[in-house]
Design an enzyme around this catalytic site. Sequence first.
Site: not given
Lengths: 466, 466
Positions: A319, A433, A290
């Site tokens: 792994h 938003k 951000e």
Amino acid sequence: MGIDFDSTNLLAGMVGPENGLTPKEWRDASPSAANALKSFRKSYEAGDYGFPDLPFQTRLVKELQRHARQMQGSYDTVCLVGIGGSALGAWALDCALRGPHPVQKPFSKSHPRLVVLDNVDPDLVMAALEAMEPKKTVVVVIAKSGATAETVANFLLVREWLESKLGRKAAQRIVAVTSEDRGELKVLATNEGYSTFHIPGNVGGRFSVLSAVGLLPAALLGIDIAKLCRGAAEMTDACWKASLDKNIALRAALNHYLIWTGKNKPIQVAFPYSNRLWGVAFWFRQLWAESLGKARTRAGETVNIGQTPVAALGATDQHSQVQLYIEGPNDKVYTFWTVRRRSSPGRLPKQKLGVESMDYLAGQSLEKLLDAEQRSTAAALTENNRPNGCFALDRLDEAHLGAFLQLLEFKTAFVGELLNINAFDQEGVELGKRFTFGLMGRSGFDSYRERLADYEKRQNQARRMR
Amino acid sequence: MGIDFDSTNLLAGMVGPENGLTPKEWRDASPSAANALKSFRKSYEAGDYGFPDLPFQTRLVKELQRHARQMQGSYDTVCLVGIGGSALGAWALDCALRGPHPVQKPFSKSHPRLVVLDNVDPDLVMAALEAMEPKKTVVVVIAKSGATAETVANFLLVREWLESKLGRKAAQRIVAVTSEDRGELKVLATNEGYSTFHIPGNVGGRFSVLSAVGLLPAALLGIDIAKLCRGAAEMTDACWKASLDKNIALRAALNHYLIWTGKNKPIQVAFPYSNRLWGVAFWFRQLWAESLGKARTRAGETVNIGQTPVAALGATDQHSQVQLYIEGPNDKVYTFWTVRRRSSPGRLPKQKLGVESMDYLAGQSLEKLLDAEQRSTAAALTENNRPNGCFALDRLDEAHLGAFLQLLEFKTAFVGELLNINAFDQEGVELGKRFTFGLMGRSGFDSYRERLADYEKRQNQARRMR
């Protein structure tokens, strides 16, 4: 307190000049570090950025401790309602200092647990409400603006859940952490009489772990927040030093900036060899993404810059991800995070079983094995010319953790200066938003609902045309 | 059963020709999908790859269920000792079908919990040993080769811990899952009399979730593994179809291959809007990274190819990663995973509080909000020309989950064919493993210990020269 940054495997001498820094590149770039420090210091002194002050708020720490002491013994669960920077810091502190979640000690009033409601998935939230007991829960609701849809929705539910059991006393079990002078969470908290702590206006969510945002939940969980802040304060002092030898954040920032932009590494892998640092890795992901993912420089030039942070856990992800890291594109810089001394060595039994592929481990320790895994992975990456650095913490206690968090925040701020971007805003999340507000019928967002409807019309056309 | 893949936002019509596919590109590429299917089918028929057969092993399913029934009621904890492909599948199943970990129902003998020891961090393992009760724990140790250092070390500790409480009866509480004919875990299991289930030789760890590797822990946790396999079987049938309309795995594979290689998207974000799918996202990270991150094609050409998988959680990571996704480099393809119907809508209280930024949510639901967040994020990405697709599951039950896992495996295998790489090996992790064996003194690995010592000598020189 001891935290080192080893940048040897970022050197051209180890990974070649295409992937590592030559002595000349380092020398030539060093003055830009001094400038980055200077310009950040200037903005800080102008009051633009508040995070460097947070470790020094001894009065706040005492208030938070007093508040926690008053409530102590009345709860077995701290329910944090918040998202992003309002949630990740508390999780990082809890995981690092009290152990990875699935194997924490059983919770009780003397050892409360943290439940974080940082998503609006009903499969999370409704399960959490069933798993908690209203009479034994303290709710901490955290939102700087107070309008974050996810936090508001979850808080409305949690508030009703508390009230249905506690009636008017519910308000005594709620603590709000929000801005002092903006946003409607503050209004509601005042109306309803919640205890309230404030987030300084110049401290953004991702830089707020050492404000009440992180410290209040931590204090309620019994973490020694004074020690946390002392460690962070000591690191802060180091982060203002001009000398690259003494300023580990500035040195790490310059290294990573040069590798990222000069050696074309669009991905950074944060690679803790510690389950307890897994929460910090997710906190760091936000901090880095951000702060440094930006469309424009401060000068207004469009750059669409950003280094994608990836959290990997050693040795587990050897792994899972290391095949790609060794053989795939050489497009990453790796940052190991290690801990020199664990709480226990994890001594392995001495008895041998008569099985070659197992018996060599007899009498050794998990700590030694984990260290060998990290060194081996670093060596394998280096032999394949993949640049990697390493932060090593002597121990993982409050002081080292506070220092490490502060180090990473300063490092991020310095890289922002080196890139000449604003590391402290996040305009890019606004559109989504607003679409959400539009879809949910919030007044003032009709135009976004219409824009979204247009987009979905275009989608339907595209689908048909295919 | 319903699973869709919506690729509309991968089209040039939505995100522009630099980032999305034109109708011509899609038409021209379609024959390569048919070839990928054919060549994979051929290898499968030659017995090279076993995962497509796993959902059809009804006898194994019955045996596993019988085994679980016999042990049922005697344990409150299933302790899985394994790493990578031996651990991620069981975690994914547990998280998806029994809920996200921190808010699962309290564990008991009628609702046992899963504890995964997939790291050798003593801070994880020693805490786990304290948190479990030997008399109420079933241990499942999983390793195909039996020589995996992390699994062996943890197993030695867990075995001793069990024996110290149960003596010779410990062996009855241990189940091994390993190769039938290679590796020393099989030898030990036979010597000590553990119940044992086998991993087929042609099934690699990351493709093994529907073998005993994933199904045994699932059965012990009370998951309906027959339904899981039935869903996967239905998907398998679809995955052998030549029609791109009917074969969702092949269609998704071709889309992602074309976007990745043709539109230069070196990163794929797996973006579930579901806390319950968070485990699957980590399982997928291994599947995608290890299968498709390769140094060479099958023809031996050096390519160093691989798409870095990133797990992001919606809506949570909108407040962490989406700033970077919207404004940063356009170097990613996003794959949303959504669930149409959740276990509960999460109805919000109808009461209004007289606060504008909260009251619009009154009487709505978390489910609706989460859906709005996902649509809004997809729209915002699309408006910024960031290609994104979406897998939508009607529900998240055993059948849909089994189908989805199998879909992702087929998709990965098909992309491997399109790239002409071997998606089923992982040579890249060998060097690090051998260095570790060398450091831990395993016989036969002295040369690696020496090579590592040389490397550390070079490191010291480079450090001094800086």
